[in-house]
Design a protein around this motif. Structure first.
Motif, PDB file in Angstrom:
ATOM      1  N   LEU A  66      -5.062  -0.363   7.385  1.00 30.99           N
ATOM      2  CA  LEU A  66      -5.950  -1.489   7.073  1.00 30.99           C
ATOM      3  C   LEU A  66      -6.881  -1.179   5.911  1.00 30.99           C
ATOM      4  N   LEU A  67      -7.326   0.059   5.773  1.00 25.43           N
ATOM      5  CA  LEU A  67      -8.171   0.423   4.636  1.00 25.43           C
ATOM      6  C   LEU A  67      -7.430   0.236   3.309  1.00 25.43           C
ATOM      7  N   ALA A  68      -6.122   0.431   3.338  1.00 26.87           N
ATOM      8  CA  ALA A  68      -5.322   0.317   2.111  1.00 26.87           C
ATOM      9  C   ALA A  68      -4.714  -1.067   1.941  1.00 26.87           C
ATOM     10  N   HIS A  69      -4.899  -1.948   2.919  1.00 28.39           N
ATOM     11  CA  HIS A  69      -4.273  -3.272   2.873  1.00 28.39           C
ATOM     12  C   HIS A  69      -5.039  -4.173   1.915  1.00 28.39           C
ATOM     13  N   PRO A  70      -4.364  -4.772   0.933  1.00 23.19           N
ATOM     14  CA  PRO A  70      -5.073  -5.541  -0.100  1.00 23.19           C
ATOM     15  C   PRO A  70      -5.693  -6.839   0.380  1.00 23.19           C
ATOM     16  N   ALA A  71      -5.325  -7.318   1.569  1.00 26.67           N
ATOM     17  CA  ALA A  71      -5.871  -8.588   2.052  1.00 26.67           C
ATOM     18  C   ALA A  71      -6.861  -8.418   3.196  1.00 26.67           C
ATOM     19  N   ILE A  72      -7.203  -7.173   3.527  1.00 23.66           N
ATOM     20  CA  ILE A  72      -8.009  -6.894   4.720  1.00 23.66           C
ATOM     21  C   ILE A  72      -9.344  -6.258   4.371  1.00 23.66           C
ATOM     22  N   LYS A  82      13.927  12.320  10.043  1.00 26.77           N
ATOM     23  CA  LYS A  82      12.956  12.425   8.954  1.00 26.77           C
ATOM     24  C   LYS A  82      12.995  11.240   7.990  1.00 26.77           C
ATOM     25  N   GLN A  83      14.127  10.563   7.896  1.00 23.32           N
ATOM     26  CA  GLN A  83      14.233   9.499   6.895  1.00 23.32           C
ATOM     27  C   GLN A  83      13.370   8.286   7.234  1.00 23.32           C
ATOM     28  N   VAL A  84      12.896   8.184   8.476  1.00 24.20           N
ATOM     29  CA  VAL A  84      12.028   7.058   8.839  1.00 24.20           C
ATOM     30  C   VAL A  84      10.597   7.484   9.160  1.00 24.20           C
ATOM     31  N   VAL A  85      10.344   8.770   9.322  1.00 24.54           N
ATOM     32  CA  VAL A  85       8.994   9.224   9.655  1.00 24.54           C
ATOM     33  C   VAL A  85       8.040   8.875   8.519  1.00 24.54           C
ATOM     34  N   ASN A  86       6.861   8.389   8.881  1.00 27.66           N
ATOM     35  CA  ASN A  86       5.833   7.920   7.935  1.00 27.66           C
ATOM     36  C   ASN A  86       6.220   6.624   7.238  1.00 27.66           C
ATOM     37  N   THR A  87       7.143   5.864   7.825  1.00 28.83           N
ATOM     38  CA  THR A  87       7.501   4.549   7.304  1.00 28.83           C
ATOM     39  C   THR A  87       7.485   3.535   8.446  1.00 28.83           C
ATOM     40  N   ASN A  88       7.582   2.252   8.086  1.00 24.59           N
ATOM     41  CA  ASN A  88       7.691   1.194   9.091  1.00 24.59           C
ATOM     42  C   ASN A  88       9.143   0.747   9.279  1.00 24.59           C
ATOM     43  N   PHE A  89      10.080   1.543   8.801  1.00 30.51           N
ATOM     44  CA  PHE A  89      11.490   1.185   8.910  1.00 30.51           C
ATOM     45  C   PHE A  89      12.080   1.561  10.264  1.00 30.51           C
ATOM     46  N   ALA A  90      13.087   0.794  10.649  1.00 27.04           N
ATOM     47  CA  ALA A  90      13.984   1.164  11.743  1.00 27.04           C
ATOM     48  C   ALA A  90      15.371   1.272  11.138  1.00 27.04           C
ATOM     49  N   ALA A 141       4.318   1.158  16.717  1.00 25.56           N
ATOM     50  CA  ALA A 141       2.935   0.871  17.134  1.00 25.56           C
ATOM     51  C   ALA A 141       2.155   0.201  15.998  1.00 25.56           C
ATOM     52  N   SER A 142       1.394   0.987  15.233  1.00 24.51           N
ATOM     53  CA  SER A 142       0.429   0.427  14.286  1.00 24.51           C
ATOM     54  C   SER A 142       1.082  -0.307  13.120  1.00 24.51           C
ATOM     55  N   GLY A 143       2.188   0.202  12.593  1.00 21.90           N
ATOM     56  CA  GLY A 143       2.861  -0.491  11.498  1.00 21.90           C
ATOM     57  C   GLY A 143       3.384  -1.846  11.932  1.00 21.90           C
ATOM     58  N   GLN A 144       3.962  -1.904  13.126  1.00 24.27           N
ATOM     59  CA  GLN A 144       4.461  -3.180  13.636  1.00 24.27           C
ATOM     60  C   GLN A 144       3.304  -4.149  13.904  1.00 24.27           C
ATOM     61  N   ALA A 145       2.148  -3.624  14.317  1.00 24.10           N
ATOM     62  CA  ALA A 145       0.971  -4.477  14.519  1.00 24.10           C
ATOM     63  C   ALA A 145       0.540  -5.119  13.202  1.00 24.10           C
ATOM     64  N   VAL A 146       0.554  -4.352  12.120  1.00 21.12           N
ATOM     65  CA  VAL A 146       0.210  -4.899  10.796  1.00 21.12           C
ATOM     66  C   VAL A 146       1.291  -5.874  10.340  1.00 21.12           C
ATOM     67  N   THR A 199       5.840  -7.394   4.290  1.00 20.93           N
ATOM     68  CA  THR A 199       5.782  -5.966   3.955  1.00 20.93           C
ATOM     69  C   THR A 199       4.438  -5.530   3.372  1.00 20.93           C
ATOM     70  N   LEU A 200       3.488  -6.469   3.200  1.00 23.05           N
ATOM     71  CA  LEU A 200       2.226  -6.154   2.539  1.00 23.05           C
ATOM     72  C   LEU A 200       1.466  -5.062   3.281  1.00 23.05           C
ATOM     73  N   GLY A 201       1.066  -4.049   2.550  1.00 23.19           N
ATOM     74  CA  GLY A 201       0.341  -2.934   3.146  1.00 23.19           C
ATOM     75  C   GLY A 201       1.220  -1.950   3.895  1.00 23.19           C
ATOM     76  N   LEU A 202       2.516  -2.172   3.877  1.00 18.61           N
ATOM     77  CA  LEU A 202       3.442  -1.313   4.634  1.00 18.61           C
ATOM     78  C   LEU A 202       4.496  -0.670   3.728  1.00 18.61           C
TER      79      LEU A 202
END
Length: 324
Positions: free
Chosen positions: A21-27, A265-273, A297-302, A314-317
């Motif tokens: 959220l700190l990095a999200h341009p609309a928040i 590892k290819q998905v860690v630190n991303t919001n991808f499945a 959790a948090s990425g899906q919430a955003v 995808t904004l902020g993600l």
């Protein structure tokens, strides 16, 4: 700017949400509420925020924010909403499992929509309140939804999924401290995990009464991610199955089928499945990989918040993973 607040920001999901959220341009992140850390810097609980923000934890709640995220333990979201009523205009996104099941989806005049965008996108877009899915539930549902929609889950589905230690939360326990977890693997809650309820409801929405899902959760000796494998009998060809998955996820922003076997590892630190299909004799094996703290959790919430407010999904993600 959309005004946001976080309740319970000192844990792993809260920390990830703060960072996003700190990095999200609309928040505008108006407050991060904590009863035990009020007045202390966010970076004290989350050292990765050192130099990013000087914001401190708040001991007060602004009931008029546009959206509030509840990052609380089981049962605590209900209690918190009862003690701290928010404006009717405030969107509530709950990251616990208090409102995920249909029987629990209405509370104090608030109706919660189950927030799996790949399945309930239109409902999420029009929702006032969101019950964010569980991490295992997300990985397993994404592996099975296309088969359920085609009515092909007719026999028992066997699921094995290994999760990182962050899935157990920030509070230390017998099975999360380093000397126990390192170089170690174990299962827990065999066939009875709490996420089976929400998985069953989603599959039933697509297929009606379907096959039994036998789920064995496993503790892994790493920190982040879920690597899930699910297999069941399947009569079609691999190419037909791949066509089902490609069609089902054609409009999905973060769920992608890979033609190659997956690595966590290819998905860690991303919001991808990431998903992969493999045919063996009469069985279809589906592998699913996500980051339990982001897409789980948090990425899906955003992602759900973006859909509610009509933003780019995808904004902020736009997060970069690292496969090495």
């Amino acid at each position: 700017m959309i005004r946001a607040g976080i309740i319970g920001g000192s844990g792993y999901t809260g920390g990830e949400l703060i960072r996003l959220l700190l990095a999200h341009p609309a928040i505008s992140l108006d407050f991060v509420y904590s009863t035990t850390r009020a007045g202390k810097p966010l970076s004290e609980a989350h050292p990765d925020l050192l130099g990013v923000t000087r914001q401190v934890f708040s001991g007060e709640v602004d009931a008029g924010v546009d959206v509030v995220f509840l990052c609380l333990g089981y049962g605590n979201s209900r209690a918190f909403l009862k003690e701290h009523p928010f404006s009717e205009k405030t969107h509530v996104i709950d990251l616990s499992n208090d409102f995920r099941l249909q029987a629990d989806a209405s509370y104090l005049g608030r109706d919660f929509v189950y927030g799996l965008p790949e399945l309930y996108r239109e409902a999420v877009e029009g929702a006032q309140n969101i019950a964010n899915p569980g991490c295992f539930a997300t990985a397993i549902q994404l592996a099975l939804l296309p088969l359920a929609k085609a009515g092909l889950l007719t026999e028992t589905v066997h699921v094995n999924a290994v999760t990182g230690s962050t899935g157990a939360g920030v509070s230390p326990s017998e099975t999360t401290h380093y000397s126990w977890r390192d170089n170690n693997v174990s299962w827990y809650k065999p066939f009875t995990h709490q996420h089976l309820g929400e998985i069953g409801e989603s599959l039933s929405d697509l297929q009606g009464k379907g096959a039994e899902v036998l789920f064995l959760p496993v503790r892994g000796n790493f920190t982040r991610g879920i690597f899930a494998t699910a297999y069941t009998r399947y009569e079609g060809s691999l190419q037909e199955a791949e066509g089902l998955y490609d069609a089902f996820y054609a409009q999905a922003a973060f769920t992608v089928r890979s033609g190659k076997p997956l690595a966590l590892k290819q998905v860690v630190n991303t919001n991808f499945a990431h998903l992969h299909l493999h045919r063996h004799g009469e069985y279809l094996l589906v592998t699913s990989a996500i980051d339990n703290l982001l897409k789980g959790a948090s990425g899906q919430a955003v992602q759900n918040m973006n859909l509610i407010f009509g933003l780019e999904e995808t904004l902020g993600l736009e997060l970069k993973g690292s496969a090495f």
